[in-house]
Every structure is written in structure tokens, then in C-alpha cells.
Design an enzyme around this catalytic site. Structure first.
Site, PDB file in Angstrom:
ATOM      1  N   GLU A 198      39.682 -13.265  12.427  1.00 46.00           N
ATOM      2  CA  GLU A 198      38.826 -12.334  11.706  1.00 46.00           C
ATOM      3  C   GLU A 198      38.692 -11.168  12.405  1.00 46.00           C
ATOM      4  O   GLU A 198      37.268 -10.712  12.770  1.00 46.00           O
ATOM      5  CB  GLU A 198      37.449 -13.284  11.434  1.00 46.00           C
ATOM      6  CG  GLU A 198      37.837 -14.220  10.396  1.00 46.00           C
ATOM      7  CD  GLU A 198      36.707 -15.313  10.177  1.00 46.00           C
ATOM      8  OE1 GLU A 198      36.881 -15.869   9.324  1.00 46.00           O
ATOM      9  OE2 GLU A 198      35.697 -14.979  10.991  1.00 46.00           O
ATOM     10  N   ASP A 210      35.903 -22.428   0.962  1.00 47.66           N
ATOM     11  CA  ASP A 210      36.477 -21.243   1.043  1.00 47.66           C
ATOM     12  C   ASP A 210      38.022 -21.008   0.400  1.00 47.66           C
ATOM     13  O   ASP A 210      38.055 -19.991   0.241  1.00 47.66           O
ATOM     14  CB  ASP A 210      36.897 -21.197   2.823  1.00 47.66           C
ATOM     15  CG  ASP A 210      35.779 -20.918   3.483  1.00 47.66           C
ATOM     16  OD1 ASP A 210      34.523 -20.704   2.919  1.00 47.66           O
ATOM     17  OD2 ASP A 210      35.783 -21.429   4.723  1.00 47.66           O
ATOM     18  N   ARG A 220      23.078 -17.903  11.300  1.00 47.18           N
ATOM     19  CA  ARG A 220      23.347 -16.654  10.522  1.00 47.18           C
ATOM     20  C   ARG A 220      22.128 -16.184  10.045  1.00 47.18           C
ATOM     21  O   ARG A 220      22.070 -15.971   8.787  1.00 47.18           O
ATOM     22  CB  ARG A 220      24.461 -16.610   9.735  1.00 47.18           C
ATOM     23  CG  ARG A 220      25.707 -17.012  10.361  1.00 47.18           C
ATOM     24  CD  ARG A 220      26.900 -17.505   9.456  1.00 47.18           C
ATOM     25  NE  ARG A 220      28.151 -18.062  10.238  1.00 47.18           N
ATOM     26  CZ  ARG A 220      29.299 -18.521   9.447  1.00 47.18           C
ATOM     27  NH1 ARG A 220      29.353 -18.388   8.419  1.00 47.18           N
ATOM     28  NH2 ARG A 220      30.251 -18.644  10.141  1.00 47.18           N
ATOM     29  N   TYR A 274      28.823 -12.771   7.889  1.00 48.48           N
ATOM     30  CA  TYR A 274      29.873 -12.142   8.413  1.00 48.48           C
ATOM     31  C   TYR A 274      29.475 -10.501   8.582  1.00 48.48           C
ATOM     32  O   TYR A 274      28.510  -9.818   7.601  1.00 48.48           O
ATOM     33  CB  TYR A 274      31.335 -12.053   7.446  1.00 48.48           C
ATOM     34  CG  TYR A 274      31.967 -13.342   7.834  1.00 48.48           C
ATOM     35  CD1 TYR A 274      31.334 -14.496   8.140  1.00 48.48           C
ATOM     36  CD2 TYR A 274      33.304 -13.331   7.395  1.00 48.48           C
ATOM     37  CE1 TYR A 274      32.177 -15.527   8.603  1.00 48.48           C
ATOM     38  CE2 TYR A 274      34.120 -14.351   7.583  1.00 48.48           C
ATOM     39  CZ  TYR A 274      33.397 -15.757   8.050  1.00 48.48           C
ATOM     40  OH  TYR A 274      34.188 -16.860   8.251  1.00 48.48           O
TER      41      TYR A 274
END
Length: 469
Positions: free
Chosen positions: A277, A151, A371, A406
Site C-alpha cells: 500500500e 475487502d 485508527r 487509510y
């Protein structure tokens, strides 16, 4: 008539014709100027700030006894008023969401120079929408793309393109950042860009293309921000930032920014236990954010920001159909509005929701544990009634066999109301797809509609076997 008289007569006639031609030329010129200036006449500018005027060129090719060629008149266009956005219109009434944009970045990377990215988002100025993402300092078909699952590196930059334009080699790198947020206050763009060491990062505040302010890490533990758009109301922009543990108590603060300058910082207050976030949207006269609790809850925290007095309140979305991943199945999941549900709270994913009266619209993965897939729906009473679970208007955005990532919200102001839109990050590559060494994404974007709509699935769509390793 003697020769002298002939010469005088011819000269007089010539002078007369010349005078007539000259007068006609003046008349044509005056008429052209008058007509054009009346056509573009405008009211005197107000006292508000105006955009710089630009010259406008008017060309006329007229033949009338004499030749009047390429007459050029320069004048300024009417000043265009530039005002801060206040987002005071009501929220649009919607029945669901319709497809809006898809950039196909990974598929295009198989044969072109496309940036490796993650953490994408969308934000709009008053005229058009843009897509943002955090680049990895490399294109996909490049050996530097190896190990881009990480990241935070000093090579990551915030990329900005018009929505629907993949991040090609000509893409603008707005700032150095491994965490970011961007928003337009009606006059210029604000970019919040975080980079540096995990234990001592810096957030730079760039407004109208200039660095105006900065702030250093206050807890020395990965200062980070929203990864989606901030919100500006009447010139004051708000951004939620967190510094501290990702799986324990952290220090969340809300920064108030005017034209790039930090004017106030408020600590998080209310019942939210962990906030990261955030996906924020204007809820005039304030700002509302739906965030990620990476510590205790799979129900999402709500942060309400008062732009006028800088006060903050927080709670949790009431819907018993919770929005984070991982989470319990819908029969056993719970949320009672005020506290984290302590159900698979450790870890999570960025997401969104927004209130609609007593109800709530939300998006989440289809899988309860990974995800994978993406869906949206409305929960009746989901904003005001504890543990409400009546779901309507469900839509599949990405089928359960395909990866997501996301997701976040952005708002678009129409003539009579403010529409809510969302994007979904479609992650490809590592860790799940070990044939390749890179990790990157494309996006798909939907917006609220008051009309009817069909069904489908909009995954990334790249064949991993055709991709550069």
C-alpha cells in the site's frame, strides 16, 4: 420623356442600387471573416500530438440596406498541445496544510443513494482533481450493504468522480477491482485494477478507456497494489504491486507502464522487509514511495524508483516518531533508517510522508493502537538523521474521539512548484459501530500551504443513530 425612356431610366437606377447593395454585402462578409480570423490567429502546430479540433460557430446579425442574417462560418480552433508530464518543477515550500475538500458521503447516505466504499484516494489530471474509491456494488440504504466489511468480492468496482462529488448512482464505474491505483500521464488516465480469486487474481491495465495489458498473480496469494495514485514521468508510469503473505515474506515488484503496456518489471531491492500500500509521489527524475510494513516494522518503508534504468532501492524513514499504527509511544519508538524497528510491526495502516530537504512531513493516527484521530507534523532531520524526534508545526486533522482510516498522498503541479496534498479516509460502521451492518467511508482532503492557518477537526460527522441499518 416617353414611356420607354422612363422604363429604361428606372431600370438603370434599380440595377445601380442592386449592384451597390450586392457589393456592400460582399464587403461586410469579407470584413467579418477577416476580423474574426485575425482575432483567433494561432501559430502553426508543433510536431507534438494535438487534441482533436472542434468547430467554432460565429454568428452575426447585420442590417445594412439589405439584410445579412445568420451568416455562419465554421473553422477549427487552434490545436492544443498535449505533452507527457515530467514533474521537473521543485517541491513547494510549505508551513503546513490547509483544508481543501470534504465529501460528507456518510451524512448524505442518511437520505440519499450513495455508494458503500472504502480504500479512497485522490489523483489529478493537468486540469482538475478526482476522487476514487472501491465500491461494494451497493448503496448504503440497501440490504446488499450488509456485511460490506469484507475487502475482496467480485462486485467491487473502481469509482471515479470529480473531487468533492460524492459517489452517487450516476457515478462512473471505471473497472472491476478490489485493489487499484490510478494516474494521468498528461495525455490520458491509467487505471490498474485487480480482481479475481485470492489465489489467482488478475491485474488489468486500462489506458484511455481501453484495456491494454494484464498480468496474473505471481505468488498466488492476494495480488494487491497501492490504493492511491501511481506516478508518470515522461510517459512512463510506475506502480508498486505485492503478492504474498500479509504477515510474512512477500514478493513485491515495481511495474513500469507506457500507455497501458507493461514495458518492464523490477523486483524490490534494498533493506525494506515488507512493502504494501505505497503512497508515491514524483521526485524528479524518479519516483519515491512511502509504504506499509505489515510484518516487522511500525516505521515506514521507503521505495526509490529510477524511471530511466528501472533500478530500485529501499530503506525506512529515519524519523524516530514513526508513522504506522499500532506503534510504541513516542518516547520508546525508534527508527534507524535502514531496517524495520520490530516494534508492533504486525498489522498496520496505509499512510504517507514526504521528504523536505533533511526533514520529513508526515501524517499518522493520533491513537497509538487504533485508527482514531489524525495528525500531521514536520520532523526536523527526520529524513536524514537516525531516530530524530524534534517535531514542529503539528496540526490536528481529526480529533482523537473520532475514527480515521487509510491516508495517502497526491501531487498537484502549480505554475512554479509541485504541491503535496493528502486525504484521510473516515471509516464508519462495522466493526466498531455494531448498530449497523455496513462499513463505508467519507474523506477529507488537505493541501500544503505557504501561508498561515488555524485549527479545527474535520471528522466524518454522521450520527450513527440516524443512519440506515
Amino acid at each position: 420623356m416617353n414611356p420607354n425612356q422612363k422604363i429604361i431610366t428606372i431600370g438603370s437606377v434599380s440595377l445601380t442600387f442592386a449592384a451597390i447593395c450586392f457589393l456592400m454585402q460582399i464587403a461586410i462578409l469579407v470584413t467579418t471573416v477577416t476580423l474574426n480570423f485575425k482575432q483567433y490567429e494561432c501559430d502553426p502546430p508543433a510536431t507534438n500530438q494535438v487534441m482533436p479540433c472542434e468547430p467554432i460557430i460565429i454568428e452575426r446579425n447585420i442590417t445594412e440596406i439589405v439584410y445579412l442574417t445568420n451568416t455562419t462560418i465554421e473553422r477549427e480552433i487552434c490545436p492544443k498541445l498535449v505533452e507527457y508530464r515530467n514533474w521537473s518543477k521543485p517541491q513547494c515550500k510549505i508551513t503546513g496544510f490547509a483544508p481543501f475538500s470534504k465529501d460528507n458521503s456518510i451524512r448524505l447516505s442518511a437520505g440519499g443513494d450513495i455508494w458503500v466504499t472504502r480504500e479512497p484516494y485522490v489523483s489529478c489530471d493537468p486540469g482538475r482533481c478526482y476522487q476514487f474509491a472501491l465500491g461494494q456494488g451497493t448503496t448504503l440504504d440497501n440490504k446488499h450493504s450488509n456485511d460490506t466489511i469484507h475487502d475482496r468480492t467480485p462486485h467491487r468496482t473502481l469509482l471515479m468522480n470529480e473531487l468533492g462529488v460524492p459517489f452517487h448512482l450516476g457515478t462512473r464505474q471505471v473497472c472491476i477491482a478490489w485493489s487499484s491505483s490510478s494516474c494521468h500521464d498528461g495525455k490520458a488516465w491509467l487505471h490498474v485494477c485487480i480482481t479475481g480469486y485470492d489465489k489467482n487474481a488478475t491485474a488489468s491495465f486500462i489506458y484511455d478507456g481501453r484495456l491494454v495489458d494484464s498480468i496474473g498473480s505471481w505468488s498466488k496469494n492476494i495480488l494487491r497494489t497501492q490504493e492511491s495514485e501511481c506516478v508518470c514521468i515522461n510517459g512512463t508510469c510506475t506502480v508498486v504491486m505485492t503478492d504474498g503473505s500479509a504477515s510474512g515474506r512477500a514478493d513485491t515488484r515495481i511495474l513500469f507502464i507506457e500507455e497501458g503496456r507493461i514495458v518492464h518489471i523490477s523486483p524490490l531491492s534494498g533493506s525494506a522487509q515488507h512493502v504494501e500500500e505505497c503512497s508515491c509521489y514524483p521526485r524528479y527524475p524518479g519516483v519515491r514511495c512511502i509504504c506499509r510494513d505489515n510484518w516487522k516494522g511500525s516505521n515506514r518503508p521507503v521505495v526509490d524508483i529510477n524511471v530511466k534504468d528501472y533500478s530500485i532501492n529501499s530503506s525506512y524513514v529515519c524519523s524516530g516518531l514513526v508513522g504506522d499504527t499500532p506503534r510504541n509511544n513516542d518516547r520508546s519508538s525508534n527508527s534507524y533508517c535502514q531496517n524495520p524497528n520490530n516494534e508492533k510491526g504486525n498489522h498496520g495502516v496505509k499512510g504517507w510522508a514526504f521528504d523536505d530537504g533533511n526533514d520529513v512531513w508526515m501524517g499518522r493516527t493520533i491513537s497509538e493502537d487504533s485508527r482514531s484521530g489524525y495528525q500531521t507534523f514536520k520532523v526536523i532531520g527526520g529524513w536524514s538523521t537516525p531516530n530524530s524526534k524534534l517535531q514542529i508545526n503539528r496540526q490536528v486533522i481529526v480529533d482523537s474521539d473520532n475514527r480515521s482510516g487509510y491516508s495517502g498522498i497526491f501531487s498537484v503541479e502549480g505554475k512554479s512548484c509541485i504541491n503535496r496534498c493528502f486525504y484521510v479516509e473516515l471509516i464508519r460502521g462495522r466493526r466498531q459501530e455494531t448498530r449497523v451492518w455496513w462499513t463505508s467511508n467519507s474523506i477529507v482532503v488537505f493541501c500544503g500551504t505557504s501561508g498561515t492557518y488555524g485549527t479545527g477537526s474535520w471528522p466524518d460527522g454522521a450520527d450513527i443513530n440516524l443512519m440506515p441499518i
